[in-house]
Design a protein around this motif. Sequence first.
Motif, PDB file in Angstrom:
ATOM      1  N   GLN A 151       0.861  -1.177   0.000  1.00 49.52           N
ATOM      2  CA  GLN A 151       0.000   0.000   0.000  1.00 49.52           C
ATOM      3  C   GLN A 151       0.910   1.243   0.000  1.00 49.52           C
ATOM      4  O   GLN A 151       1.406   1.656   1.044  1.00 49.52           O
ATOM      5  CB  GLN A 151      -0.916   0.006   1.226  1.00 49.52           C
ATOM      6  N   PRO A 152       1.146   1.846  -1.167  1.00 56.39           N
ATOM      7  CA  PRO A 152       2.054   3.005  -1.220  1.00 56.39           C
ATOM      8  C   PRO A 152       1.551   4.211  -0.445  1.00 56.39           C
ATOM      9  O   PRO A 152       2.354   5.010   0.040  1.00 56.39           O
ATOM     10  CB  PRO A 152       2.134   3.315  -2.717  1.00 56.39           C
ATOM     11  N   CYS A 153       0.228   4.369  -0.338  1.00 55.05           N
ATOM     12  CA  CYS A 153      -0.349   5.497   0.393  1.00 55.05           C
ATOM     13  C   CYS A 153      -0.276   5.185   1.880  1.00 55.05           C
ATOM     14  O   CYS A 153      -0.953   4.288   2.380  1.00 55.05           O
ATOM     15  CB  CYS A 153      -1.789   5.728  -0.046  1.00 55.05           C
ATOM     16  N   SER A 154       0.578   5.933   2.582  1.00 50.85           N
ATOM     17  CA  SER A 154       0.859   5.619   3.983  1.00 50.85           C
ATOM     18  C   SER A 154       0.485   6.788   4.885  1.00 50.85           C
ATOM     19  O   SER A 154       0.502   7.944   4.471  1.00 50.85           O
ATOM     20  CB  SER A 154       2.351   5.298   4.143  1.00 50.85           C
ATOM     21  N   GLN A 155       0.175   6.467   6.131  1.00 48.89           N
ATOM     22  CA  GLN A 155      -0.114   7.483   7.134  1.00 48.89           C
ATOM     23  C   GLN A 155       1.085   7.805   8.006  1.00 48.89           C
ATOM     24  O   GLN A 155       0.992   8.605   8.930  1.00 48.89           O
ATOM     25  CB  GLN A 155      -1.284   7.018   8.016  1.00 48.89           C
ATOM     26  N   VAL A 156       2.224   7.174   7.710  1.00 47.14           N
ATOM     27  CA  VAL A 156       3.465   7.428   8.442  1.00 47.14           C
ATOM     28  C   VAL A 156       4.587   7.609   7.438  1.00 47.14           C
ATOM     29  O   VAL A 156       4.460   7.257   6.265  1.00 47.14           O
ATOM     30  CB  VAL A 156       3.813   6.277   9.412  1.00 47.14           C
ATOM     31  N   SER A 157       5.699   8.148   7.915  1.00 45.80           N
ATOM     32  CA  SER A 157       6.871   8.268   7.057  1.00 45.80           C
ATOM     33  C   SER A 157       7.673   6.976   7.094  1.00 45.80           C
ATOM     34  O   SER A 157       7.898   6.409   8.166  1.00 45.80           O
ATOM     35  CB  SER A 157       7.743   9.426   7.544  1.00 45.80           C
ATOM     36  N   HIS A 158       8.097   6.514   5.922  1.00 45.02           N
ATOM     37  CA  HIS A 158       8.907   5.301   5.824  1.00 45.02           C
ATOM     38  C   HIS A 158       8.247   4.123   6.540  1.00 45.02           C
ATOM     39  O   HIS A 158       8.795   3.550   7.474  1.00 45.02           O
ATOM     40  CB  HIS A 158      10.311   5.540   6.368  1.00 45.02           C
ATOM     41  N   GLN A 159       7.046   3.777   6.076  1.00 47.59           N
ATOM     42  CA  GLN A 159       6.397   2.601   6.636  1.00 47.59           C
ATOM     43  C   GLN A 159       7.253   1.363   6.400  1.00 47.59           C
ATOM     44  O   GLN A 159       8.092   1.321   5.498  1.00 47.59           O
ATOM     45  CB  GLN A 159       5.026   2.411   5.985  1.00 47.59           C
ATOM     46  N   ALA A 177       5.559  -3.330 -12.268  1.00 46.28           N
ATOM     47  CA  ALA A 177       4.517  -3.369 -13.298  1.00 46.28           C
ATOM     48  C   ALA A 177       3.307  -4.186 -12.860  1.00 46.28           C
ATOM     49  O   ALA A 177       2.170  -3.896 -13.264  1.00 46.28           O
ATOM     50  CB  ALA A 177       5.091  -3.934 -14.595  1.00 46.28           C
ATOM     51  N   ALA A 178       3.541  -5.206 -12.035  1.00 45.94           N
ATOM     52  CA  ALA A 178       2.448  -6.073 -11.593  1.00 45.94           C
ATOM     53  C   ALA A 178       1.703  -5.527 -10.380  1.00 45.94           C
ATOM     54  O   ALA A 178       0.643  -6.043 -10.013  1.00 45.94           O
ATOM     55  CB  ALA A 178       2.989  -7.467 -11.272  1.00 45.94           C
ATOM     56  N   HIS A 179       2.240  -4.485  -9.762  1.00 49.27           N
ATOM     57  CA  HIS A 179       1.635  -3.948  -8.540  1.00 49.27           C
ATOM     58  C   HIS A 179       0.268  -3.337  -8.868  1.00 49.27           C
ATOM     59  O   HIS A 179       0.164  -2.454  -9.727  1.00 49.27           O
ATOM     60  CB  HIS A 179       2.552  -2.893  -7.937  1.00 49.27           C
ATOM     61  N   PRO A 180      -0.787  -3.748  -8.202  1.00 46.93           N
ATOM     62  CA  PRO A 180      -2.129  -3.266  -8.562  1.00 46.93           C
ATOM     63  C   PRO A 180      -2.380  -1.796  -8.252  1.00 46.93           C
ATOM     64  O   PRO A 180      -3.316  -1.201  -8.796  1.00 46.93           O
ATOM     65  CB  PRO A 180      -3.061  -4.169  -7.732  1.00 46.93           C
ATOM     66  N   LEU A 181      -1.558  -1.187  -7.398  1.00 46.76           N
ATOM     67  CA  LEU A 181      -1.780   0.202  -6.999  1.00 46.76           C
ATOM     68  C   LEU A 181      -0.741   1.162  -7.577  1.00 46.76           C
ATOM     69  O   LEU A 181      -0.745   2.346  -7.233  1.00 46.76           O
ATOM     70  CB  LEU A 181      -1.781   0.311  -5.463  1.00 46.76           C
ATOM     71  N   ILE A 182       0.123   0.663  -8.442  1.00 46.56           N
ATOM     72  CA  ILE A 182       1.124   1.514  -9.088  1.00 46.56           C
ATOM     73  C   ILE A 182       0.823   1.569 -10.575  1.00 46.56           C
ATOM     74  O   ILE A 182       0.775   0.538 -11.250  1.00 46.56           O
ATOM     75  CB  ILE A 182       2.558   0.981  -8.846  1.00 46.56           C
ATOM     76  N   ASP A 183       0.622   2.775 -11.076  1.00 42.26           N
ATOM     77  CA  ASP A 183       0.286   2.981 -12.487  1.00 42.26           C
ATOM     78  C   ASP A 183       1.571   3.248 -13.260  1.00 42.26           C
ATOM     79  O   ASP A 183       2.281   4.220 -12.977  1.00 42.26           O
ATOM     80  CB  ASP A 183      -0.665   4.162 -12.617  1.00 42.26           C
ATOM     81  N   THR A 184       1.884   2.386 -14.223  1.00 43.57           N
ATOM     82  CA  THR A 184       3.108   2.530 -14.998  1.00 43.57           C
ATOM     83  C   THR A 184       2.815   2.415 -16.487  1.00 43.57           C
ATOM     84  O   THR A 184       1.786   1.871 -16.899  1.00 43.57           O
ATOM     85  CB  THR A 184       4.147   1.449 -14.632  1.00 43.57           C
ATOM     86  N   THR A 185       3.745   2.933 -17.276  1.00 41.31           N
ATOM     87  CA  THR A 185       3.695   2.710 -18.711  1.00 41.31           C
ATOM     88  C   THR A 185       4.268   1.334 -19.027  1.00 41.31           C
ATOM     89  O   THR A 185       4.858   0.667 -18.165  1.00 41.31           O
ATOM     90  CB  THR A 185       4.476   3.786 -19.450  1.00 41.31           C
ATOM     91  N   GLU A 186       4.127   0.906 -20.267  1.00 40.92           N
ATOM     92  CA  GLU A 186       4.660  -0.392 -20.685  1.00 40.92           C
ATOM     93  C   GLU A 186       6.187  -0.352 -20.672  1.00 40.92           C
ATOM     94  O   GLU A 186       6.804   0.493 -21.319  1.00 40.92           O
ATOM     95  CB  GLU A 186       4.180  -0.715 -22.100  1.00 40.92           C
ATOM     96  N   PRO A 187       6.841  -1.236 -19.922  1.00 44.00           N
ATOM     97  CA  PRO A 187       8.310  -1.264 -19.917  1.00 44.00           C
ATOM     98  C   PRO A 187       8.862  -1.597 -21.303  1.00 44.00           C
ATOM     99  O   PRO A 187       8.262  -2.371 -22.056  1.00 44.00           O
ATOM    100  CB  PRO A 187       8.647  -2.373 -18.907  1.00 44.00           C
ATOM    101  N   SER A 201       7.739   4.537 -17.060  1.00 45.99           N
ATOM    102  CA  SER A 201       7.339   5.703 -16.275  1.00 45.99           C
ATOM    103  C   SER A 201       6.346   5.291 -15.206  1.00 45.99           C
ATOM    104  O   SER A 201       5.484   4.437 -15.431  1.00 45.99           O
ATOM    105  CB  SER A 201       6.706   6.773 -17.170  1.00 45.99           C
ATOM    106  N   LEU A 202       6.477   5.901 -14.039  1.00 47.46           N
ATOM    107  CA  LEU A 202       5.517   5.749 -12.963  1.00 47.46           C
ATOM    108  C   LEU A 202       4.661   7.009 -12.943  1.00 47.46           C
ATOM    109  O   LEU A 202       5.195   8.129 -12.947  1.00 47.46           O
ATOM    110  CB  LEU A 202       6.223   5.551 -11.625  1.00 47.46           C
ATOM    111  N   LEU A 203       3.348   6.838 -12.925  1.00 49.67           N
ATOM    112  CA  LEU A 203       2.412   7.958 -12.966  1.00 49.67           C
ATOM    113  C   LEU A 203       1.785   8.100 -11.591  1.00 49.67           C
ATOM    114  O   LEU A 203       0.934   7.295 -11.197  1.00 49.67           O
ATOM    115  CB  LEU A 203       1.341   7.705 -14.038  1.00 49.67           C
ATOM    116  N   GLY A 204       2.215   9.100 -10.848  1.00 44.50           N
ATOM    117  CA  GLY A 204       1.737   9.276  -9.487  1.00 44.50           C
ATOM    118  C   GLY A 204       0.272   9.664  -9.425  1.00 44.50           C
ATOM    119  O   GLY A 204      -0.291  10.210 -10.380  1.00 44.50           O
ATOM    120  N   PRO A 205      -0.377   9.386  -8.300  1.00 38.85           N
ATOM    121  CA  PRO A 205      -1.806   9.693  -8.165  1.00 38.85           C
ATOM    122  C   PRO A 205      -2.088  11.192  -8.306  1.00 38.85           C
ATOM    123  O   PRO A 205      -1.268  12.033  -7.939  1.00 38.85           O
ATOM    124  CB  PRO A 205      -2.133   9.217  -6.750  1.00 38.85           C
TER     125      PRO A 205
END
Length: 280
Positions: A151-159, A177-187, A201-205
């Motif tokens: 879960q990249p969205c964290s409520q603490v620093s450096h979970q 690329a397989a991570h369901p919560l990380i949006d990336t372009t085709e490698p 590329s990683l496309l941040g929320p």
Amino acid sequence: MEQEAEPVGFVAARAAALSRAPYVLAVLASLLLGGCGGGSTPTAPREPTSPAAGASTSPPTSAAPTGVPELQDGAVTPGRYRFAVLNTCDVDCPADKRPALPTLEVTVPAGWTAATEVVSLFPVQGRDTASPNDPALALGWTNWWVRLNSQPCSQVSHQETDSPVGPTVDDFVDAVAAHPLIDTTEPRPVKLGKYGGTFFSLLGPKDLSDCYEWRPWEPAPYVQGPANRWDLWVMDVDGVRVVIMTQYFPETPAAIKAELRAMAESVRFAPGRSQAEATS
């Protein structure tokens, strides 16, 4: 939600010189704290500082045997520079198993400032007033040790990270690329000089309002604001996975985006050094 820079324990004079760039402070926090669990509460960066009037911003004249000068902190005179890739492993990385680290060379155009302790180049103050935070080029940190956050969205620093990743380029790229919560372009395959790797590329929320920080893996920075984009060159340098990264925003001027990409594509690697040489 705009992220605040995290406190880091380095020389006060250096901190003052770098405090205008939340991105590079975040990188340093990641390099120093990556994988160490929760960190202290972030505090706002200090006010920007500027070079004194008339102060020289020329790089030093010391050079490697190839004649390429070493990249130094401060405004960079256009030219080609060498930089020692850093080892960012501080957990589960015994000294006898640490790989030899390469150096790299990069061509820097006018209008850029170096922050070598945080392995970054960013535009001189005032060049980009459109982006919410500074765009930057991160110069080749190693992440042969890395773990993803489920879960990249964290409520603490450096979970505490929970998804180990293997040491190869494919291990890392496939996991991201397989991570369901990380949006990336085709490698896709890429080369920097004689070395091969993978570009994506990683496309941040676009909405970070529910996140204290959004950090996809360790060691790495967190995204620096809504719609932060990371372009990543994940390279295999004699068996060492090295990441070159540019980060910017939709509002970043096209000229700065083009310079970031040109700098990244200008990178060439030199043979690795032993750990003792790298830290001497």
